[in-house]
Scaffold this active site. Structure first.
Site, PDB file in Angstrom:
ATOM      1  N   ASP A 113      -4.372 -10.104  -8.280  1.00 36.98           N
ATOM      2  CA  ASP A 113      -4.715  -9.225  -9.394  1.00 36.98           C
ATOM      3  C   ASP A 113      -3.527  -8.435  -9.954  1.00 36.98           C
ATOM      4  O   ASP A 113      -3.166  -8.561 -11.129  1.00 36.98           O
ATOM      5  CB  ASP A 113      -5.848  -8.283  -8.979  1.00 36.98           C
ATOM      6  CG  ASP A 113      -5.583  -7.575  -7.649  1.00 36.98           C
ATOM      7  OD1 ASP A 113      -4.604  -7.907  -6.972  1.00 36.98           O
ATOM      8  OD2 ASP A 113      -6.373  -6.672  -7.300  1.00 36.98           O
TER       9      ASP A 113
ATOM     10  N   GLU B 211     -18.448  -6.202  -2.905  1.00 33.68           N
ATOM     11  CA  GLU B 211     -17.065  -6.664  -2.795  1.00 33.68           C
ATOM     12  C   GLU B 211     -16.918  -8.107  -3.286  1.00 33.68           C
ATOM     13  O   GLU B 211     -15.903  -8.455  -3.890  1.00 33.68           O
ATOM     14  CB  GLU B 211     -16.590  -6.537  -1.347  1.00 33.68           C
ATOM     15  CG  GLU B 211     -15.105  -6.720  -1.155  1.00 33.68           C
ATOM     16  CD  GLU B 211     -14.280  -5.566  -1.707  1.00 33.68           C
ATOM     17  OE1 GLU B 211     -13.058  -5.564  -1.476  1.00 33.68           O
ATOM     18  OE2 GLU B 211     -14.835  -4.669  -2.360  1.00 33.68           O
TER      19      GLU B 211
ATOM     20  N   THR C 292      -1.008   0.648 -10.865  1.00 32.45           N
ATOM     21  CA  THR C 292      -2.177  -0.030 -10.302  1.00 32.45           C
ATOM     22  C   THR C 292      -2.966   0.881  -9.373  1.00 32.45           C
ATOM     23  O   THR C 292      -4.108   0.581  -9.056  1.00 32.45           O
ATOM     24  CB  THR C 292      -1.755  -1.313  -9.567  1.00 32.45           C
ATOM     25  OG1 THR C 292      -2.896  -2.132  -9.322  1.00 32.45           O
ATOM     26  CG2 THR C 292      -1.054  -0.996  -8.250  1.00 32.45           C
TER      27      THR C 292
ATOM     28  N   GLU D 251       0.828  -1.206   0.000  1.00 30.83           N
ATOM     29  CA  GLU D 251       0.000   0.000   0.000  1.00 30.83           C
ATOM     30  C   GLU D 251       0.863   1.258   0.000  1.00 30.83           C
ATOM     31  O   GLU D 251       0.568   2.224  -0.703  1.00 30.83           O
ATOM     32  CB  GLU D 251      -0.949  -0.002   1.198  1.00 30.83           C
ATOM     33  CG  GLU D 251      -1.988  -1.102   1.183  1.00 30.83           C
ATOM     34  CD  GLU D 251      -3.063  -0.889   0.115  1.00 30.83           C
ATOM     35  OE1 GLU D 251      -3.015   0.135  -0.592  1.00 30.83           O
ATOM     36  OE2 GLU D 251      -3.943  -1.760  -0.007  1.00 30.83           O
TER      37      GLU D 251
ATOM     38  N   GLU E 249     -12.005  -0.067 -10.183  1.00 31.31           N
ATOM     39  CA  GLU E 249     -11.623  -1.032 -11.217  1.00 31.31           C
ATOM     40  C   GLU E 249     -12.574  -1.058 -12.414  1.00 31.31           C
ATOM     41  O   GLU E 249     -12.140  -1.142 -13.567  1.00 31.31           O
ATOM     42  CB  GLU E 249     -11.499  -2.429 -10.603  1.00 31.31           C
ATOM     43  CG  GLU E 249     -10.232  -2.653  -9.794  1.00 31.31           C
ATOM     44  CD  GLU E 249     -10.260  -1.981  -8.436  1.00 31.31           C
ATOM     45  OE1 GLU E 249      -9.173  -1.816  -7.829  1.00 31.31           O
ATOM     46  OE2 GLU E 249     -11.349  -1.611  -7.963  1.00 31.31           O
TER      47      GLU E 249
END
Length: 637
Positions: A350, A454, A559, A205, A473
């Protein structure tokens, strides 16, 4: 399945009603059922609304050749041909809404609304939350790390007491052309943000949200062309680059004392790896650091950061299954044992796939593309279920499921919202047909709930996990699909998403997480990615004249949605031979052995044959057929 019986019943009912109308009113065949809802799939190919030919099958960095997948050349390339009306076919309800031009006045209004959405969230953060990390938009106050509960990883993994939302939003300010606020924000970051904090954060993160944003903003400031307007900062002396270096150095202890080279998931920014750290990490968290660490290394001329990130990628790659080529989602960093054996496209995996491809695009290292090629082949072989073609043939529309990494057997019947990034990745490799079909599945879920839960159980056709934290996304994939196809359908999708966000998530001081996508109850949190990604992609979708599209510079998004120009400087690597000597040869032999072809071909799960696409597979109007199939699948009709 129940939905099939329901659809069949509705279809028979509609057929009966049309027959009665035909008999009672003497309606001719020109308004009959077969023209409004054709049973045959073989419509003739048509041109787009502007008569333009479809775009090329894939980007120039990928090899071209036969087959349905990326790089496939020849007739049937997906693009503008999805629009227009087939000869002799009348428009149906979908065509009437989605085909034709999207009025430029409407597009401009939506662009301004997307900008207004960002401004509303950003201004309220600055007024009520700065210098804390996040905004609580319902109670109009700030949020930082949860010092009282160190185990609250949902908060503490992300919030490091370093004004996260301000840092994460820097390049969005530039992309929206707000030079004065960008310059002010950069100065605030330089003057007030420090990483010398007793904060334990997740390496992943901190890398994608903070390190990536600092590097992106630094590149924007120092770009001699200044495509976004005058974003130069007076007396700037590479401070953001120095801050990025400082942060990366504080993250480096995560890579020490691991027997595999796979990093620990968390570090304390003052003291290093906490003594009670677990030896387990997710594949995406450990293997999605190469873009930011690689950029930093190449800007500084210091190989350290790229080397540790690349070593972690290669270590994970070497642990994939010998039988399927798949990876699991949780691994022990000391033993290399897979703790989580689920292989899918969502949480835990992902961005690992995403960064294999994006690292190649950015740095030009052949091994990154080779790894991605082999991974994509395994994904198509074992994760992709349903019929081979999106809009043709028998069986269910394609879907990517979660399987056991060793056997390829189905592990569960849910997908998570993070998987909605994958159509955008497929666009980057030129597999536009599959991207269109998969995107439609997630959009159909959005249409049903006004948000993406989710987790969604595709067998039960209901959410498994009900919250929606303003994730980007689906918007990202919508934006990239519009850029690939120029199809106005995606502008309508963006408009639906924007309207849903305004209707269901806007509160007194910003935009709030949906706690429950059905009853629309809210949580008092606005994560930083809402400003850095969700608002940015919506804005770019509607801003066709943005320098991102018109400046002539090639750009890539990380990302976390941070913009990076793709240029020759980042492809210069004086330490390339050093990488290949340090275990690279063994790794290369492993992945080359498994990847029988360097071409990225889409392999159907039930067949190993690659066939040249015929025109019929691309001839259907975008919304009218395959989208209807997806609507049925999730219970919309």
């Amino acid at each position: 399945m129940q939905w099939r019986a329901l659809v069949l019943g509705l279809l028979l009912l509609r057929l009966g009603l049309h027959g009665l109308l035909w008999l009672a009113c003497g309606l001719g065949p020109g308004l009959g059922f077969y023209q409004r809802f054709p049973l045959g799939w073989g419509w003739p190919r048509v041109s787009g609304p502007d008569g333009a030919p479809p775009p090329a099958a894939g980007p120039p960095w990928l090899p071209r050749g036969p087959g349905r997948g990326p790089g496939a050349a020849g007739p049937g390339v997906c693009g503008a041909a999805h629009w227009g009306f087939a000869r002799g076919r009348g428009p149906d309800e979908y065509e009437r809404r989605y085909s034709g031009a999207f009025p430029p006045q409407l597009r401009a209004r939506l662009r301004d609304r997307a900008r207004g959405m960002f401004v509303f969230g950003y201004d309220n953060y600055m007024a009520h939350a700065f210098p804390q990390d996040e905004l609580n938009p319902i109670h109009c106050r700030g949020r930082g790390p949860d010092r009282g509960d160190p185990s609250n990883l949902n908060i503490n993994d992300v919030l490091g007491n370093y004004s996260l939302t301000l840092v994460d939003a820097l390049d969005t300010l530039a992309i929206m052309g707000n030079s004065s606020e960008f310059q002010k924000a950069v100065k605030l970051v330089i003057d007030t943000v420090s990483f010398d904090k007793d904060s334990t954060v997740q390496v992943f993160e901190a890398t994608i949200r903070v390190l990536g944003s600092l590097l992106s903003a630094h590149r924007i400031i120092t770009d001699s062309k200044q495509p976004f307007g005058d974003m130069a900062v007076k007396d700037y002396d590479n401070e953001l680059l120095h801050m990025a270096h400082d942060l990366a150095v504080r993250l480096l202890p995560a890579f020490e004392n691991t027997k595999t080279g796979i990093p620990y998931p968390r570090v304390n920014l003052k003291t290093g790896v906490p003594p009670n750290s677990k030896n387990e990490t997710c594949t995406a968290g450990a293997g999605s650091l190469l873009v930011e660490f690689g950029i930093l290394s190449r800007l500084l001329g210091d190989s350290t950061f790229e080397w540790v990130a690349r070593r972690a990628v290669k270590a994970l790659w070497g642990l994939r299954s010998n039988d399927t080529g798949l990876l699991g989602n949780v691994v022990n960093i000391q033993t290399g044992h897979w703790v989580g054996k689920q292989s899918g496209l969502g949480a835990g995996l992902d961005s690992f796939y995403e960064y294999l491809l994006k690292s190649y695009i950015l740095f030009g290292e052949k091994e990154d593309l080779e790894m991605f090629s082999a991974a994509y082949e395994s994904i198509q072989n074992y994760l992709r279920r349903g019929r081979e073609a999106c809009n043709e043939g028998e069986g269910d529309p394609p879907l990517y499921v979660n399987v056991n990494m060793f056997s390829g057997r189905l592990m569960n019947t849910w997908i998570d919202s993070l998987q909605a990034f994958f159509p955008g990745l497929q666009v980057l490799i030129g597999d536009v047909e599959d991207a269109i079909c998969l995107h439609a599945f997630y959009y159909a879920i959005w249409k049903r709930y006004g948000a993406l839960p989710e987790r969604y159980n595709w067998q039960l056709q209901a959410p498994d996990v009900l919250f929606y934290p303003l994730r980007p996304e689906l918007v990202e994939s919508t934006y990239l699909l519009y850029q690939a196809t120029k199809n106005p359908f995606y502008l309508h999708v963006g408009m639906d998403i924007l309207q849903s966000l305004e209707k269901y998530t806007k509160v007194k001081c910003g935009y709030a997480t949906l706690h429950h996508v059905i009853d629309k109850s809210k949580e008092d949190r606005m994560e930083s990615f809402f400003l850095s990604e969700t608002c940015k992609y919506l804005y770019l979708l509607f801003d066709e004249e943005n320098p991102v599209h018109k400046s002539g510079t090639k750009y890539m998004f990380t990302t976390e949605g941070h913009i990076v120009s793709v240029d020759r400087h980042l492809r210069e690597s004086p330490w390339k031979e050093f990488f290949s000597q340090d275990g690279g040869q063994d790794q290369e032999e492993k992945f080359v052995h498994r990847s029988k072809s360097q071409e990225l071909r889409v392999i159907n799960s039930s067949s190993n044959c690659n066939r040249v696409p015929d025109e019929r597979r691309y001839s259907l109007p975008l919304k009218s057929i395959y989208m209807r199939q997806i609507d049925k699948m999730v219970g919309l009709i």
